[in-house]
Motif scaffolding. Sequence first.
Motif, PDB file in Angstrom:
ATOM      1  N   ASP A   2       0.838  -1.204   0.000  1.00 37.68           N
ATOM      2  CA  ASP A   2       0.000   0.000   0.000  1.00 37.68           C
ATOM      3  C   ASP A   2       0.870   1.251   0.000  1.00 37.68           C
ATOM      4  O   ASP A   2       1.851   1.349   0.751  1.00 37.68           O
ATOM      5  CB  ASP A   2      -0.916   0.017   1.230  1.00 37.68           C
ATOM      6  CG  ASP A   2      -1.862  -1.175   1.251  1.00 37.68           C
ATOM      7  OD1 ASP A   2      -2.622  -1.327   0.288  1.00 37.68           O
ATOM      8  OD2 ASP A   2      -1.816  -1.939   2.239  1.00 37.68           O
ATOM      9  N   GLY A   3       0.483   2.207  -0.869  1.00 40.59           N
ATOM     10  CA  GLY A   3       1.123   3.507  -0.858  1.00 40.59           C
ATOM     11  C   GLY A   3       0.446   4.430   0.140  1.00 40.59           C
ATOM     12  O   GLY A   3      -0.376   3.994   0.966  1.00 40.59           O
ATOM     13  N   ALA A   4       0.758   5.703   0.051  1.00 42.42           N
ATOM     14  CA  ALA A   4       0.208   6.664   1.011  1.00 42.42           C
ATOM     15  C   ALA A   4      -1.293   6.826   0.859  1.00 42.42           C
ATOM     16  O   ALA A   4      -2.013   7.031   1.847  1.00 42.42           O
ATOM     17  CB  ALA A   4       0.907   8.019   0.841  1.00 42.42           C
ATOM     18  N   THR A   5      -1.795   6.700  -0.373  1.00 44.76           N
ATOM     19  CA  THR A   5      -3.220   6.973  -0.608  1.00 44.76           C
ATOM     20  C   THR A   5      -3.964   5.824  -1.262  1.00 44.76           C
ATOM     21  O   THR A   5      -5.197   5.841  -1.319  1.00 44.76           O
ATOM     22  CB  THR A   5      -3.385   8.221  -1.494  1.00 44.76           C
ATOM     23  OG1 THR A   5      -2.724   7.996  -2.756  1.00 44.76           O
ATOM     24  CG2 THR A   5      -2.794   9.446  -0.803  1.00 44.76           C
ATOM     25  N   ALA A   6      -3.263   4.820  -1.793  1.00 46.97           N
ATOM     26  CA  ALA A   6      -3.955   3.753  -2.520  1.00 46.97           C
ATOM     27  C   ALA A   6      -3.156   2.460  -2.455  1.00 46.97           C
ATOM     28  O   ALA A   6      -1.946   2.468  -2.174  1.00 46.97           O
ATOM     29  CB  ALA A   6      -4.176   4.163  -3.981  1.00 46.97           C
TER      30      ALA A   6
END
Length: 313
Positions: free
Chosen positions: A289-293
């Motif tokens: 997982d990235g920061a937003t998605a």
Amino acid sequence: ACSGAGPPRTGTITAGGFSGGSSDRAPASDRSSGDAATDRQADPRAAQACDGTDVYKRQELAAGEYPLLLTGAGQALLTSGLVLLPGSETLLIASSLPRPDGAGSEQRLSALALGGRDPKWARLRLLHAAEGAPPLALAGPVGELLVDGVASGAVSAYAQLGKSLAVDEKLHLRSPGDSRALFDVTVTTGLALGSSATLVAVGEVGPLATPDESFGLTAFDEASGTVKSLPVVPAAGAPDGGIYLFHAADGVGAVTAKSSKGPLWSALSYQQGTPLSALPAGMNTLSLDGATAAVWQGALKLWPGRELSLIHI
């Protein structure tokens, strides 16, 4: 897989194959994925179609030498020769395995003599056709060693059991020389005295293999010609698998990783790697997982005791 038996002066063959994955098949003759044929003066009687993990009804042929042709999708895949001795029983294994250079797959054909059945014994052997899997040993229900040290592409001698295997009794796959079980194998049909079976290890051991392609074990009953997929699960106490992750995706920010068992790593930046993390052998779910998605999510199947590196690109 091809098998055969016949009276003196004759032999019989049955066409089929193992190409990974698993299925439950009875002898059949009406599928059209590939053909294995003998051609002694273009005799069409031996032509048979095979599809995936399959086996076909026996065919009786006169003893002698035959050219053997394996075709699929209208193309000749492999040519070889077949010698049938009087009164012989022969098992032909047609398999499709990845090329060592990674450029597609290649066809292989093996011929194995079938052993005679004895009413005093239940007999089984292990054929290792799982490319990339380490050597395997097979232990009986109480840990007695049946087969040791079979490498990929090889077949063991027959092991003889003085008592039948009950329905759903378990065998155990090990590493040679190690008393710990890696996998439990459930023999769903049992193995009676007087019967013989060839257990075939097939499929891929890679962590991203699909369920249809992943490592499994099938049982070929040498009397009936049926093939049965056997449940294979990591044994209790099997060693964990280990994974590393390297972030090589330029343009993607820091990622966190978690498995179905819980968090693994956090804030892994581009061109950074992780320490080793242990996960239970068998099927796991991994998500990045990235920061937003979400960046990636999928299934991860780990071989007991093996360590592997994952590269996020």
